[in-house]
Design a protein around this motif. Structure first.
Motif, mmCIF file in Angstrom:
data_model
loop_
_atom_site.group_PDB
_atom_site.id
_atom_site.type_symbol
_atom_site.label_atom_id
_atom_site.label_comp_id
_atom_site.label_asym_id
_atom_site.label_seq_id
_atom_site.Cartn_x
_atom_site.Cartn_y
_atom_site.Cartn_z
ATOM 1 N N LEU A 9 -11.250 10.203 -20.087
ATOM 2 C CA LEU A 9 -11.845 10.157 -18.753
ATOM 3 C C LEU A 9 -13.343 10.472 -18.828
ATOM 4 C CD1 LEU A 9 -8.940 12.081 -17.066
ATOM 5 C CD2 LEU A 9 -9.626 9.765 -16.423
ATOM 6 N N HIS A 10 -14.117 9.826 -17.957
ATOM 7 C CA HIS A 10 -15.566 10.030 -17.943
ATOM 8 C C HIS A 10 -16.009 10.969 -16.826
ATOM 9 C CE1 HIS A 10 -15.088 6.119 -20.079
ATOM 10 N NE2 HIS A 10 -16.005 6.664 -20.866
ATOM 11 N N SER A 11 -15.192 11.093 -15.787
ATOM 12 C CA SER A 11 -15.557 11.940 -14.648
ATOM 13 C C SER A 11 -15.418 13.407 -15.015
ATOM 14 C CB SER A 11 -14.661 11.623 -13.451
ATOM 15 O OG SER A 11 -14.717 10.247 -13.127
ATOM 16 N N ALA A 12 -16.263 14.233 -14.416
ATOM 17 C CA ALA A 12 -16.236 15.674 -14.698
ATOM 18 C C ALA A 12 -15.303 16.410 -13.736
ATOM 19 C CB ALA A 12 -17.652 16.238 -14.607
ATOM 20 N N ARG A 13 -15.321 16.037 -12.468
ATOM 21 C CA ARG A 13 -14.508 16.718 -11.454
ATOM 22 C C ARG A 13 -13.069 16.211 -11.493
ATOM 23 N NH1 ARG A 13 -15.505 15.486 -6.581
ATOM 24 N NH2 ARG A 13 -14.883 17.446 -5.606
ATOM 25 N N LEU A 14 -12.122 17.117 -11.256
ATOM 26 C CA LEU A 14 -10.707 16.779 -11.374
ATOM 27 C C LEU A 14 -10.287 15.684 -10.401
ATOM 28 C CD1 LEU A 14 -8.013 17.361 -12.745
ATOM 29 C CD2 LEU A 14 -7.589 19.119 -11.009
ATOM 30 N N LEU A 15 -10.707 15.777 -9.143
ATOM 31 C CA LEU A 15 -10.300 14.764 -8.153
ATOM 32 C C LEU A 15 -10.874 13.400 -8.513
ATOM 33 C CD1 LEU A 15 -10.503 16.704 -4.755
ATOM 34 C CD2 LEU A 15 -8.519 16.302 -6.224
ATOM 35 N N ASP A 16 -12.085 13.390 -9.062
ATOM 36 C CA ASP A 16 -12.666 12.122 -9.517
ATOM 37 C C ASP A 16 -11.885 11.576 -10.711
ATOM 38 O OD1 ASP A 16 -14.617 12.106 -7.582
ATOM 39 O OD2 ASP A 16 -16.128 13.084 -8.841
ATOM 40 N N GLN A 17 -11.354 12.465 -11.535
ATOM 41 C CA GLN A 17 -10.530 12.037 -12.668
ATOM 42 C C GLN A 17 -9.228 11.399 -12.190
ATOM 43 O OE1 GLN A 17 -10.062 15.594 -15.017
ATOM 44 N NE2 GLN A 17 -12.029 15.344 -16.066
ATOM 45 N N TYR A 37 -5.013 13.403 -2.254
ATOM 46 C CA TYR A 37 -4.665 14.336 -1.168
ATOM 47 C C TYR A 37 -3.723 15.429 -1.661
ATOM 48 C CZ TYR A 37 -2.195 16.148 2.916
ATOM 49 O OH TYR A 37 -1.617 16.979 3.839
ATOM 50 N N TRP A 38 -2.647 15.033 -2.361
ATOM 51 C CA TRP A 38 -1.660 16.010 -2.814
ATOM 52 C C TRP A 38 -2.217 16.904 -3.918
ATOM 53 C CZ3 TRP A 38 1.805 17.137 0.407
ATOM 54 C CH2 TRP A 38 2.418 16.164 1.209
ATOM 55 N N THR A 39 -3.073 16.377 -4.765
ATOM 56 C CA THR A 39 -3.704 17.189 -5.805
ATOM 57 C C THR A 39 -4.586 18.264 -5.168
ATOM 58 O OG1 THR A 39 -3.705 15.337 -7.374
ATOM 59 C CG2 THR A 39 -5.222 17.151 -7.832
ATOM 60 N N ARG A 40 -5.386 17.859 -4.190
ATOM 61 C CA ARG A 40 -6.266 18.806 -3.488
ATOM 62 C C ARG A 40 -5.431 19.878 -2.765
ATOM 63 N NH1 ARG A 40 -8.703 15.426 -0.331
ATOM 64 N NH2 ARG A 40 -10.640 15.141 -1.492
ATOM 65 N N PHE A 41 -4.386 19.429 -2.071
ATOM 66 C CA PHE A 41 -3.507 20.337 -1.329
ATOM 67 C C PHE A 41 -2.875 21.353 -2.289
ATOM 68 C CE2 PHE A 41 0.057 20.233 2.147
ATOM 69 C CZ PHE A 41 -0.075 21.603 2.308
ATOM 70 N N PHE A 42 -2.366 20.885 -3.421
ATOM 71 C CA PHE A 42 -1.710 21.722 -4.425
ATOM 72 C C PHE A 42 -2.665 22.787 -4.957
ATOM 73 C CE2 PHE A 42 -0.539 22.124 -9.068
ATOM 74 C CZ PHE A 42 0.626 22.858 -8.880
ATOM 75 N N HIS A 46 -2.683 27.026 -4.059
ATOM 76 C CA HIS A 46 -2.591 28.029 -5.124
ATOM 77 C C HIS A 46 -3.932 28.737 -5.356
ATOM 78 C CE1 HIS A 46 1.530 27.665 -6.434
ATOM 79 N NE2 HIS A 46 1.439 26.352 -6.481
ATOM 80 N N GLY A 47 -4.714 28.846 -4.295
ATOM 81 C CA GLY A 47 -5.934 29.646 -4.356
ATOM 82 C C GLY A 47 -7.011 29.095 -5.260
ATOM 83 N N LEU A 48 -7.120 27.765 -5.328
ATOM 84 C CA LEU A 48 -8.149 27.064 -6.106
ATOM 85 C C LEU A 48 -8.030 27.297 -7.617
ATOM 86 C CD1 LEU A 48 -11.311 27.553 -3.844
ATOM 87 C CD2 LEU A 48 -9.712 25.638 -3.879
ATOM 88 N N ARG A 49 -6.831 27.640 -8.073
ATOM 89 C CA ARG A 49 -6.612 27.758 -9.522
ATOM 90 C C ARG A 49 -6.487 26.366 -10.130
ATOM 91 N NH1 ARG A 49 -1.394 31.268 -9.986
ATOM 92 N NH2 ARG A 49 -1.772 31.032 -12.239
ATOM 93 N N HIS A 50 -6.939 26.218 -11.364
ATOM 94 C CA HIS A 50 -6.860 24.918 -12.027
ATOM 95 C C HIS A 50 -5.403 24.630 -12.392
ATOM 96 C CE1 HIS A 50 -7.554 21.632 -14.845
ATOM 97 N NE2 HIS A 50 -8.797 21.557 -14.380
#
Length: 330
Positions: A9-17, A37-42, A46-50
């Motif tokens: 993957l070339h994108s740095a941000r997870l949602l962009d990936q 949407y579901w990735t962001r919600f998840f 969980h408190g913005l944990r990766h």
């Protein structure tokens, strides 16, 4: 495709990936948006944990919350699970053993709402113009709403009275009939679409979006008449995949709004959507004696058991089994 066979993957941000991987795998824009949407919600839940820090307990807790607190439907629950499986397998490259054990909720079979032929006639008579043609196309061919609005000029075969439905559900193609009664209307629609195409060509527009990497192989294919929409949108819009201003197909809400108005004035008190026209198409074909395998092919069902649901409607409607109440009256 296994995650090990996918390019980096070339994108740095997870949602962009997530977006990048969905586009590489040719997922629809709707699926891409749903998975983001579901990735962001998840992550937020969980408190913005990766997600790499989270595992089976966190995934199951999230899905349990959706079922118990949000009380989402089985299909929504399945979509959320699919999004998380996509995130871990295709984006993060983690094919973890516990993922095999996550249960998908089963959706109990529902008897579809089916209109009578008189009800179909009453509704279709109340929808005019382009939306009316779309409604008649759905009932006349059994196509899904998105299949109809995405129809390309090249896939309407007037000589063979057939329509080729491309990349339908399950990424399959199929052929449906072109109703004789729609020929004049469809020719008029194509004439109107051609005027739009000609104006776009005159003003040097980018052309319509075409699937996969076809445009890289044939740079001007999106500007050709054959690839143009049968139902083009009246205005240009920004393509979210490329950022280019293009001509999209007509929005599906146009028919949905017209359908709601038609129902309000027809005094039909059933729960009706555009998909109800597809259900009615299948049921009326079976009622007229069409073989169930033929109906299965026309609908694009992988398994005949899916098509069998329409026979349940017919069994009761046909009055084959007599009510014991009627025996008392005789």
């Amino acid at each position: 495709m296994h995650s090990s066979a996918l390019p980096p993957l070339h994108s740095a941000r997870l949602l962009d990936q997530v977006r990048e991987r969905a586009r590489y795998l040719h997922y629809s824009l709707r699926t891409e948006k749903a998975y983001v949407y579901w990735t962001r919600f998840f992550i937020r839940w969980h408190g913005l944990r990766h997600p790499r820090e989270l595992g089976a307990p966190e995934v199951e807790a999230f899905l349990t919350m959706l079922a118990t607190q949000r009380q989402v439907s089985a299909s929504t629950h399945n979509q959320a699970l699919s999004a998380l499986l996509f995130l871990y397998r295709q984006v993060l490259g983690l094919d973890l053993p516990w993922m095999q054990g996550v249960n998908r909720p089963t959706r109990p079979p529902r008897i579809p709402t089916v209109l009578t032929t008189n009800e179909v006639s009453a509704i279709l008579a109340r929808i005019e113009g382009e939306a009316g043609l779309l409604a008649r196309l759905l009932y006349g061919t059994g196509m899904r709403l998105m299949e109809a609005v995405r129809l390309r000029v090249k896939d309407v075969d007037f000589d063979r009275h057939a329509i080729v439905v491309r990349e339908a559900k399950g990424n399959k193609d199929r052929v449906v009939m072109l109703p004789q009664s729609l020929l004049p209307e469809l020719r008029e629609q194509l004439s109107a679409a051609h005027a739009v195409w000609r104006e776009d060509a005159r003003t040097g527009r980018s052309g319509v979006a075409v699937p996969h990497a076809l445009e890289r192989k044939y740079p001007n294919v999106g500007r050709t008449w054959g690839w143009f929409w049968v139902f083009p949108a009246p205005a240009l819009s920004i393509d979210p995949a490329t950022g280019e201003e293009r001509r999209h197909h007509v929005h599906e809400d146009r028919l949905q709004r017209s359908l709601r108005k038609a129902l309000a004035s027809s005094e039909i008190h059933k729960r009706v959507s555009a998909h109800t026209l597809r259900h009615s198409f299948a049921t009326h074909l079976l009622q007229s004696g069409t073989d169930i395998r033929t109906v299965q092919e026309l609908l694009g069902h992988s398994d005949v058991s899916t098509t069998m649901i329409y026979t349940h409607v017919l069994k009761v409607a046909a009055g084959g089994t007599r009510s014991p109440l009627d025996a008392l009256a005789s």
